[in-house]
Design a protein around this motif. Structure first.
Motif, short mmCIF file in Angstrom:
data_model
loop_
_atom_site.label_atom_id
_atom_site.label_comp_id
_atom_site.label_asym_id
_atom_site.label_seq_id
_atom_site.Cartn_x
_atom_site.Cartn_y
_atom_site.Cartn_z
N UNK A 197 0.90 -0.81 0.12
CA UNK A 197 0.08 0.06 -0.29
C UNK A 197 1.29 1.49 -0.03
N UNK A 198 1.65 0.75 0.75
CA UNK A 198 3.01 2.59 0.79
C UNK A 198 3.78 2.41 -0.44
N UNK A 199 3.84 0.83 -1.13
CA UNK A 199 4.67 1.18 -2.19
C UNK A 199 4.25 1.29 -4.04
N UNK A 200 3.21 1.04 -4.04
CA UNK A 200 2.26 1.65 -4.89
C UNK A 200 2.26 2.40 -5.59
N UNK A 201 1.73 3.98 -4.92
CA UNK A 201 1.51 5.45 -4.67
C UNK A 201 3.14 5.42 -5.44
N UNK A 202 4.12 5.03 -5.39
CA UNK A 202 5.15 5.76 -5.20
C UNK A 202 5.90 5.28 -6.62
N UNK A 203 5.28 4.20 -7.02
CA UNK A 203 5.62 3.04 -8.15
C UNK A 203 4.78 3.81 -9.40
N UNK A 204 3.54 4.33 -9.05
CA UNK A 204 3.06 4.50 -10.33
C UNK A 204 3.47 6.47 -10.45
#
Length: 417
Positions: free
Chosen positions: A95-102
């Protein structure tokens, strides 16, 4: 072209694809092993590439082509990208990772077109000057893969370092970009429509029945292609291959070899057979993965990796050339943008969406997977696409001759994968 500029462009291209290769190949393994995600979430993470591919034309068409020099936009995007990559490597969960990779993929995908634009604008003879420089990009991807394999980050649980390494390289390229030759906007003051940005002026090509079949086949073949991007590295690590990322880099070596051989094959086979061989290669690759192992059938795993050159070059590069020939001078750029949007936007989006749940559905005890059944699914999809293509496509461009693959005929987003 001045030697200083040649060196600058070569360094730019090397870093551009080193950054991508440093984390993208092992992303699935990182998510499954380090962040303890499921395969569906792996597909969602890779889906950001398609989102970036769809958004990229708007950033280029509405900003880079009209308002700011390309090298400065490239610099800003890579500096911001460095921050996003660092956060990707430190995120505690998906959940924390996804916004950054997007955010990162929305930022990164436009830079693929920017490095090409900067390069072409400095060249007096792109057909001769671009290939050696673009080769440095593929070399960057290969070295990134070899380094990860040699450092054994996959087996040691240190894949967070792939993001931190990519972040450092991104920061370096971002700062370096401000020293690149000036590349001012070409369309300053002009009006750019959504139709122009998406290449919809080339939609008339679909009135050609043969091209319509090719177009639909291109979208459909990207569905099984997504399985390869998502899950090859987790598969190879799960079955026990040492230095899997390094072994996968041989796929790019194969790509370079078959790229050099393409004029010879194209002249003898023609468009239809070239495209068919490319699709058949996807069927065979997945069959090799399905029945390969790290014992007596280890050669199958290596064979599936090395077939990348045929898989990519024979279908996608041939398709780009076919599109270019049919489009004519007026719609060449629009046609390439249109087919790129359809394949790496729509086709890959579908593939990324369905591949994760399929892999999750074949999970066995202990978090392992029934990889034989998993790989037979994209093999079957590719086989169906191949059969329909052979039955319906008519090669009306049999007389087209290919001297050498021209750089402006390559889709910029994937030829190093």
């Amino acid at each position: 072209m001045d030697n200083k500029i040649r060196i600058q462009l070569s360094v730019m291209m090397f870093l551009q694809f080193f950054i991508w290769g440093a984390w993208f190949v092992t992303l699935g393994t990182y998510l499954l092993t380090d962040l303890k995600t499921n395969a569906t979430e792996v597909g969602v993470a890779y889906l950001t590439q398609s989102i970036g591919a769809i958004v990229a034309p708007f950033i280029i068409g509405l900003i880079a082509d009209k308002y700011f020099p390309a090298q400065k936009i490239l610099g800003v995007l890579h500096v911001i990208g460095a921050v996003m990559l660092w956060f990707c490597g430190t995120a505690p969960n998906f959940n924390a990772f996804y916004p950054y990779v997007l955010i990162y993929m929305i930022i990164y995908m436009p830079t693929l077109a920017l490095v090409n634009s900067i390069s072409f604008r400095q060249m007096t003879d792109p057909s001769k000057q671009f290939p050696p420089i673009r080769f440095l990009g593929t070399l960057g991807w290969i070295i990134a893969g070899f380094a990860i394999g040699w450092l054994n980050w996959e087996k040691s649980g240190s894949l967070d370092l792939t993001f931190k390494t990519a972040a450092a390289a991104s920061l370096l390229l971002g700062l370096f970009s401000f020293t690149l030759p000036a590349t001012p906007p070409l369309k300053k003051g002009s009006k750019t429509s959504v139709r122009d940005i998406l290449g919809l002026d080339a939609i008339g090509l679909l009135r050609n029945s043969s091209y319509r079949i090719f177009f639909l086949a291109s979208v459909a073949i990207c569905v099984p292609l997504a399985f390869y991007y998502n899950f090859t590295n987790p598969f190879l690590n799960e079955v026990g291959m040492n230095g899997a990322a390094g072994k996968q880099a041989f796929g790019q070596v194969s790509e370079l070899v078959f790229m050099a051989l393409m004029p010879l094959f194209f002249k003898r086979l023609g468009v239809k057979k070239m495209l068919a061989v490319g699709m058949l290669a996807w069927v065979l690759r997945y069959a090799l993965f399905a029945y390969g192992d790290t014992g007596a059938n280890y050669w199958m795993l290596i064979g599936g990796i090395v077939m990348h050159g045929i898989c990519y070059d024979f279908f996608f590069v041939t398709g780009q050339i076919y599109t270019d020939e049919l489009a004519g001078e007026q719609f060449k750029s629009a046609a390439q943008g249109f087919i790129t949007l359809a394949t790496y936007g729509v086709g890959m989006l579908i593939g990324f969406t369905i591949s994760g749940p399929i892999v999750d559905a074949h999970q066995t005890t202990g978090g392992l997977h029934d990889w034989q059944q998993i790989w037979l699914i994209p093999a079957a999809i590719a086989a169906v696409v191949l059969i329909l293509f052979l039955l319906l496509f008519k090669d009306r461009n049999r007389g087209v001759q290919l001297e050498s693959p021209a750089p402006d005929k390559f889709m910029p987003a994937t030829d190093a994968i």
